[in-house]
Design an enzyme around this catalytic site. Structure first.
Site, PDB file in Angstrom:
ATOM      1  N   ASP A   3     -34.237  50.084 -33.772  1.00 22.47           N
ATOM      2  CA  ASP A   3     -34.154  49.595 -32.388  1.00 22.47           C
ATOM      3  C   ASP A   3     -34.479  48.098 -32.374  1.00 22.47           C
ATOM      4  O   ASP A   3     -35.425  47.652 -33.055  1.00 22.47           O
ATOM      5  CB  ASP A   3     -35.142  50.357 -31.506  1.00 22.47           C
ATOM      6  CG  ASP A   3     -35.022  49.970 -30.047  1.00 22.47           C
ATOM      7  OD1 ASP A   3     -34.221  50.595 -29.335  1.00 22.47           O
ATOM      8  OD2 ASP A   3     -35.730  49.029 -29.627  1.00 22.47           O
ATOM      9  N   ILE A   4     -33.723  47.327 -31.612  1.00 20.10           N
ATOM     10  CA  ILE A   4     -33.960  45.883 -31.524  1.00 20.10           C
ATOM     11  C   ILE A   4     -35.184  45.628 -30.650  1.00 20.10           C
ATOM     12  O   ILE A   4     -35.270  46.129 -29.522  1.00 20.10           O
ATOM     13  CB  ILE A   4     -32.732  45.156 -30.937  1.00 20.10           C
ATOM     14  CG1 ILE A   4     -31.483  45.453 -31.793  1.00 20.10           C
ATOM     15  CG2 ILE A   4     -32.971  43.649 -30.856  1.00 20.10           C
ATOM     16  CD1 ILE A   4     -30.190  44.909 -31.198  1.00 20.10           C
TER      17      ILE A   4
ATOM     18  N   ASN B 297     -31.736  39.672 -23.344  1.00 17.35           N
ATOM     19  CA  ASN B 297     -30.654  39.676 -22.351  1.00 17.35           C
ATOM     20  C   ASN B 297     -31.021  38.844 -21.135  1.00 17.35           C
ATOM     21  O   ASN B 297     -30.218  38.053 -20.626  1.00 17.35           O
ATOM     22  CB  ASN B 297     -30.347  41.118 -21.915  1.00 17.35           C
ATOM     23  CG  ASN B 297     -29.222  41.734 -22.723  1.00 17.35           C
ATOM     24  OD1 ASN B 297     -28.354  41.036 -23.224  1.00 17.35           O
ATOM     25  ND2 ASN B 297     -29.237  43.043 -22.852  1.00 17.35           N
TER      26      ASN B 297
ATOM     27  N   ASP C 201     -24.702  40.768 -26.426  1.00 17.99           N
ATOM     28  CA  ASP C 201     -23.597  41.424 -27.143  1.00 17.99           C
ATOM     29  C   ASP C 201     -23.441  40.853 -28.543  1.00 17.99           C
ATOM     30  O   ASP C 201     -23.168  41.589 -29.501  1.00 17.99           O
ATOM     31  CB  ASP C 201     -22.293  41.241 -26.362  1.00 17.99           C
ATOM     32  CG  ASP C 201     -22.257  42.061 -25.080  1.00 17.99           C
ATOM     33  OD1 ASP C 201     -23.099  42.964 -24.932  1.00 17.99           O
ATOM     34  OD2 ASP C 201     -21.372  41.793 -24.236  1.00 17.99           O
TER      35      ASP C 201
ATOM     36  N   GLU D 213     -29.487  49.503 -27.564  1.00 11.21           N
ATOM     37  CA  GLU D 213     -29.826  48.666 -28.717  1.00 11.21           C
ATOM     38  C   GLU D 213     -30.336  49.493 -29.889  1.00 11.21           C
ATOM     39  O   GLU D 213     -30.975  48.958 -30.799  1.00 11.21           O
ATOM     40  CB  GLU D 213     -30.875  47.612 -28.319  1.00 11.21           C
ATOM     41  CG  GLU D 213     -32.221  48.179 -27.898  1.00 11.21           C
ATOM     42  CD  GLU D 213     -32.304  48.518 -26.418  1.00 11.21           C
ATOM     43  OE1 GLU D 213     -33.421  48.546 -25.888  1.00 11.21           O
ATOM     44  OE2 GLU D 213     -31.253  48.754 -25.783  1.00 11.21           O
TER      45      GLU D 213
END
Length: 368
Positions: A246-247, A254, A263, A291
């Protein structure tokens, strides 16, 4: 633009194989009609012979141009075979000496057009009409010899020459139409194959990241946990390693840099993850959602699984981002062995808990 380029451009614009075939028959029919008319001029067998042949070739061209320009090609598919077989060929047959010349061969080529232009019930109806008219045209000179405008060619040599020339024109016409129809079919088949491949990719892969999608993940896991085999075409259950990534702070990225940058982060990280997959060992990467990413690796040892996952983490941490010097994007992750769980839901639940544990203990780390 010259005529050849315009013809090629129109040919390339046609998508339907029947429309392409129709266009071919118009061009080839017109050309063969001109050649046949010119042949009768040199043979000097009478003015009516080449007048009718010239009129026939022009009629083919007019029908073709009118139906193409008015977008009535479906009418042309029916009209052209009927005009060829029921009017042009009988008239040419009688004007050029009937059975005493090679004109009879053109009947075969003209009937051939019915089969390549029409389908279904229409094909059989039109073929029946054309064959009936041609049969009458052939038999009429037998009962009424005066219907044939010309008498037999003067010598056997002249007849053989005429027959061979007709054979050449007919065979070239059939060869040209058949080869181009097969080429058109091949082009259409290749186009359909590419379309099917594209649709398959859309159904299997995530459009943004290029990785396999969530649906495909569940298909793979379901096969992996199959009770009968305990394996899939991808990996064996006992060697299957499930890694969830997971980011870190993706929402903040964002909000700070915009969704377009978000993106780009997803695409770039997906590329790093995919590049680390050993495709020859059937390893796969998936976008699980948002993500989150999942990898199915084919490894024997837990330590090796951890090292692989941590290597991905380090590569992502070292990425540079254009326009944002000094920015570091990190990931957190969890790793489990598939064989430790009875079903894939349990495996997913456990690896998800390990991921959140990595988040809660400082992020930018892998827990196994």
């Amino acid at each position: 633009m010259n005529i050849c380029k315009r013809i090629k451009a129109y040919w390339d614009s046609l998508d339907d194989i029947y429309d392409r075939t129709y266009f071919l028959i118009v061009i080839i029919g017109f050309a063969v009609g001109l050649l046949a008319a010119t042949m009768t001029v040199f043979e000097d067998i009478g003015a009516w012979s080449y007048i009718i042949d010239y009129i026939g070739s022009i009629a083919i061209l007019i029908i073709g141009i009118w139906t193409i320009k008015t977008n009535r090609k479906q009418i042309g598919h029916i009209a052209l075979p009927i005009v060829l077989n029921c009017f042009i060929m009988p008239a040419s047959f009688w004007a050029c000496g009937g059975l005493h010349t090679g004109t009879i061969l053109f009947f075969v080529a003209c009937l051939f057009t019915v089969g390549v232009l029409l389908t279904g019930r229409t094909l059989y109806i039109v073929y029946g009409i054309c064959f009936a008219v041609q049969s009458v045209a052939i038999w009429l000179p037998y009962f009424y010899p005066e219907i044939v405008i010309l008498k037999p060619l003067s010598t056997d040599t002249a007849y053989i020459v005429d027959f061979n020339i007709a054979l050449l024109f007919t065979s070239l016409a059939l060869l040209g139409i058949t080869s181009m129809v097969y080429k058109a079919y091949g082009d259409e088949r290749d186009k359909n194959r590419k379309l099917i491949e594209r649709l398959r990719n859309l159904s299997e892969k995530d459009e943004l990241s290029g990785l396999y999608n969530r649906r495909e993940l569940f298909i793979v896991l379901e096969h992996l946990y199959n009770e009968d085999k305990g394996q899939t075409k991808y990996v064996h259950l006992e060697n299957g390693i499930l890694a969830m990534i997971d980011i870190d702070n993706f929402k903040s990225l964002n909000d700070t840099y915009g969704h377009l940058f978000g993106d780009e982060v997803l695409r770039k990280i997906a590329k790093v993850i995919q590049s680390d997959m050993n495709i020859s060992h059937a390893e796969m990467a998936f976008r699980y959602g948002g993500e989150e990413f999942i990898c199915i690796m084919n490894l024997d040892q837990r330590d090796e699984a951890y090292q692989r996952a941590d290597s991905i983490r380090k590569k992502i941490e070292s990425l540079e981002w254009d326009g944002y010097p000094g920015l570091k994007v990190t990931i957190s992750g969890g790793v489990v062995c598939c064989a430790d769980y009875e079903n894939f839901n349990d495996a997913l639940k456990e690896v998800d808990e390990l991921l959140y544990k990595a988040k809660e203990t400082g992020k930018n780390r892998i827990i196994i």
